[in-house]
Design an enzyme around this catalytic site. Structure first.
Site, PDB file in Angstrom:
ATOM      1  N   ARG A   1      33.945 -56.681  29.507  1.00  0.00           N
ATOM      2  CA  ARG A   1      35.085 -55.795  29.233  1.00  0.00           C
ATOM      3  C   ARG A   1      35.166 -54.608  30.175  1.00  0.00           C
ATOM      4  O   ARG A   1      36.223 -54.041  30.342  1.00  0.00           O
ATOM      5  CB  ARG A   1      35.021 -55.299  27.794  1.00  0.00           C
ATOM      6  CG  ARG A   1      35.196 -56.434  26.817  1.00  0.00           C
ATOM      7  CD  ARG A   1      35.424 -55.986  25.397  1.00  0.00           C
ATOM      8  NE  ARG A   1      35.266 -57.153  24.547  1.00  0.00           N
ATOM      9  CZ  ARG A   1      34.175 -57.432  23.863  1.00  0.00           C
ATOM     10  NH1 ARG A   1      33.157 -56.611  23.900  1.00  0.00           N
ATOM     11  NH2 ARG A   1      34.098 -58.534  23.150  1.00  0.00           N
ATOM     12  N   VAL A   2      34.076 -54.193  30.756  1.00  0.00           N
ATOM     13  CA  VAL A   2      34.166 -52.993  31.592  1.00  0.00           C
ATOM     14  C   VAL A   2      33.739 -53.219  33.038  1.00  0.00           C
ATOM     15  O   VAL A   2      34.055 -52.429  33.905  1.00  0.00           O
ATOM     16  CB  VAL A   2      33.323 -51.835  31.002  1.00  0.00           C
ATOM     17  CG1 VAL A   2      33.889 -51.374  29.698  1.00  0.00           C
ATOM     18  CG2 VAL A   2      31.877 -52.220  30.856  1.00  0.00           C
TER      19      VAL A   2
END
Ligand code: ATP
Ligand code: MG
Length: 595
Positions: free
Chosen positions: A447-448
């Site tokens: 996600r990051v």
């Protein structure tokens, strides 16, 4: 007050004089507010000198051992406060401190063990212990207060419980659990309490850190912006990890979870990352094999192994990941980057369940206690990227979770999935098909990490994920049909080559520039006509060619971290030149279209 208060006085050599006795009695009478006291005198040489008086659940310490302990604690405090390393200053401060040191009467709370077993002890009589406080038992075994109730406290034991029985004395230490930390631990194997277990002698610590520590706050952090390269093509291209990120590795047993973590550690060579591998509830032989791999590849030079094997007691398995994190935090606060692997948190949850059930906490879903989510969230929340003002250090966490029959929706897996910033999902079916690492592209996510991916990688990776998804769909769809149109055939060929490229043997991490070269070549379709069986071989020769003949391209890529159109063109030209110079056999095969 009608009943006579009983007190016990232990002395080492000479019994106290009448005058001393009356003084002591005076103190006790005042403290407990009673008219008189029944004092029993016992000789005990272990206290060294002086005497110790116990009354109710309090203990007054006038012994030599107690005084020495106080002085030591005071000096420890002092050196921690100053942080000043100049010897001269410290010595002068110490001497002034010692001159003014006023010996207080040690006043410790003691209790007695009422029940002991399976690494747990219940203690009666201690009324003021705090959660996580270290309790010391007669004989030296230490424990940690975990359960504080109205009438007793439950304590997990960090040592052998054979010397502890009903009636054994237990003393409060007023200290939290902590482990020794420092640079000297790098390259060593320690247990969950920081004691070396590799037979290489003592380790000189640089300090102590509490095992449980609050996670850095929002202001103290910054967003992930630097890549933590795993060296594994399928992960670095599609699920990039950044320094400070928490990426879960999840899959059934024997799907290559540990291997991914180990390859990532091996890939950190020369990248200024300190790696900590925490083994929780593993077989001792597995841990030995892992240490061997780390040593063989030279990764042990920048790694620490924290080991709590299946044969260790549940309390040690429970504490091990927190100890490992405390060690990582020591380096993070110096502005260094750390990678920590928790292998695995399923076994950690099981150890915690065992402790909780023994402590008589009520079982919840799957018999885990209600706070099992907090168990992992407070651990993983400590991984972060600190702000530049705080040195910019980071802890990247790779927790591992073992699933049963691919079920990611059971209790512990869903918990950890929701805590982490993404997961790499490994699948048995893929693993047995020979697709290793067995990364399931559809279910994995980061996600990051894309914020931290190098520009070159981002440009080169392009549509690889979409291509793979399309290929998978197409492959299933066309499984039984024979006459396919040209575009579909090409798409399938491209997909086949891509899948083959993503297979990667153990202990062979690829550098960023190597990955980019492969991606650029395959992205432009330059590999599509190579027979699938020869792809791996071709890849190796292509990379060797770039390393020897096209050193400037490799250097430009790794230095700039960017992939300009010009550079891309240069790479493709080099690939074409390599293809032209390939041996005749391959060419003949290519021309005859023998796929
Ligand atoms: P466990 O559940 O027992 O902890 P695991 O999921 O951690 O297993 P590993 O121990 O990493 O799995 O790997 C299982 C086996 O698969 C090992 O024998 C390892 O050598 C092999 N293996 C893993 N990855 C690869 C790979 N990329 N190429 C070839 N073999 C691999
Ligand atoms: Mg494993």
């Amino acid at each position: 007050m009608s009943e006579l208060l009983k007190a016990k006085l232990r002395y080492a050599g000479i019994a106290p004089s009448e005058e001393q006795l009356s003084k002591i009695k005076g103190i006790l009478l005042e403290k407990f507010d009673v008219p008189d006291i029944d004092m029993e005198l016992v000789q005990d040489t272990s206290i060294g000198g002086g005497f110790i008086v116990s009354c109710k659940n309090f203990e007054y310490d006038w012994s030599d051992a107690g005084r020495a302990r106080q002085l030591r604690a005071e000096l420890n405090n002092l050196s921690r406060k100053t942080g000043d390393r100049e010897t001269g200053k410290i010595i002068s401060m110490l001497s002034s401190k010692v001159e003014n040191f006023d010996l207080a009467i040690g006043d410790r709370e003691v209790g007695t063990v009422t029940w002991v077993g399976d690494g747990i002890a219940n203690i009666d009589g201690i009324e003021h212990a705090f959660y996580g406080e270290i309790i010391e038992f007669e004989g030296g075994t230490k424990g940690m207060a975990q359960d504080i109730r109205e009438d007793h406290i439950g304590c997990i034991l960090f040592g052998n419980d054979t010397g502890i029985r009903q009636g054994t004395r237990a003393v409060r230490t007023y200290k939290e659990a902590g482990i020794p930390v420092g640079e000297a631990f790098i390259g060593r194997v320690i247990d969950a309490l920081g004691t070396p277990i590799d037979g290489l002698g003592d380790i000189k610590e640089s300090g102590y850190r509490p095992v449980e520590q609050p996670a850095p706050g929002i202001i103290e952090r910054q967003s992930v912006n630097e890549p933590m390269e795993t060296g594994i093509l399928s992960i670095d291209t599609m699920f990039p990890i950044g320094r400070g990120q928490r990426e879960l590795i999840i899959g059934d047993r024997q799907t290559g979870k540990t291997s991914i973590a180990l390859d990532t550690i091996i890939n950190q060579k020369g990248k200024n990352v300190i790696c900590i591998y925490v083994a929780i509830g593993q077989k001792a032989s597995t841990v030995a094999k892992i240490i061997q791999t780390l040593k063989k590849t030279g990764a042990m030079d920048y790694s620490i192994v924290v080991s709590s094997t299946a044969s260790d007691m549940a309390p040690l398995q429970y504490i091990a990941p927190y100890s490992g994190t405390a060690m990582a935090e020591y380096f993070m606060h110096q502005g260094k980057d750390c990678l920590i692997v928790y292998d695995d948190l399923s076994k950690h949850a099981v150890a915690y369940r065992a402790i909780s059930l023994l402590l008589e906490r009520s079982p919840g879903r799957e018999a885990y206690p209600g706070d099992v989510f907090y168990l992992h969230s407070r651990l993983l929340e400590r991984s972060s990227k600190l702000s530049s003002e705080l040195g910019g250090g980071s802890i990247t966490a790779l927790p591992i979770i073992e699933t049963q029959a691919g079920d990611v929706s059971s209790y512990i897996p869903t918990n950890v999935i929701s805590i982490t910033d993404g997961q790499i999902f490994l699948e048995s079916d893929l693993f047995f098909e020979g697709m290793r690492p067995a990364v399931n592209v559809g279910l994995s996510v980061s996600r990051v990490g894309s914020a931290a991916q190098t520009k070159a990688m981002k440009k080169a990776a392009g549509s690889i994920r979409v291509d793979l998804a399309q290929y998978r769909e197409m492959a299933v769809f066309t499984q039984f049909s024979s006459d396919l149109d040209e575009t579909t055939k090409n798409q399938l060929a491209h997909g086949n080559v891509l899948m083959e490229l993503l297979k990667q043997p153990l202990e062979h991490p690829l550098a960023m520039h190597e990955q980019v070269i492969i991606l650029v070549a395959v992205g432009a379709g330059r590999l599509d006509m190579i027979p699938v069986k020869k792809v791996r071989d071709y890849k190796e020769r292509l990379l060797a060619y770039f390393e020897t003949e096209q050193g400037d391209i490799c250097e430009e890529l790794s230095k700039s971290g960017d992939l300009s159109d010009q550079l891309k063109k240069k790479i493709l030209e080099a690939v074409d030149a390599f293809n032209d110079s390939e041996n005749k056999i391959l060419k003949e095969e290519l021309e005859s279209g023998n796929h």
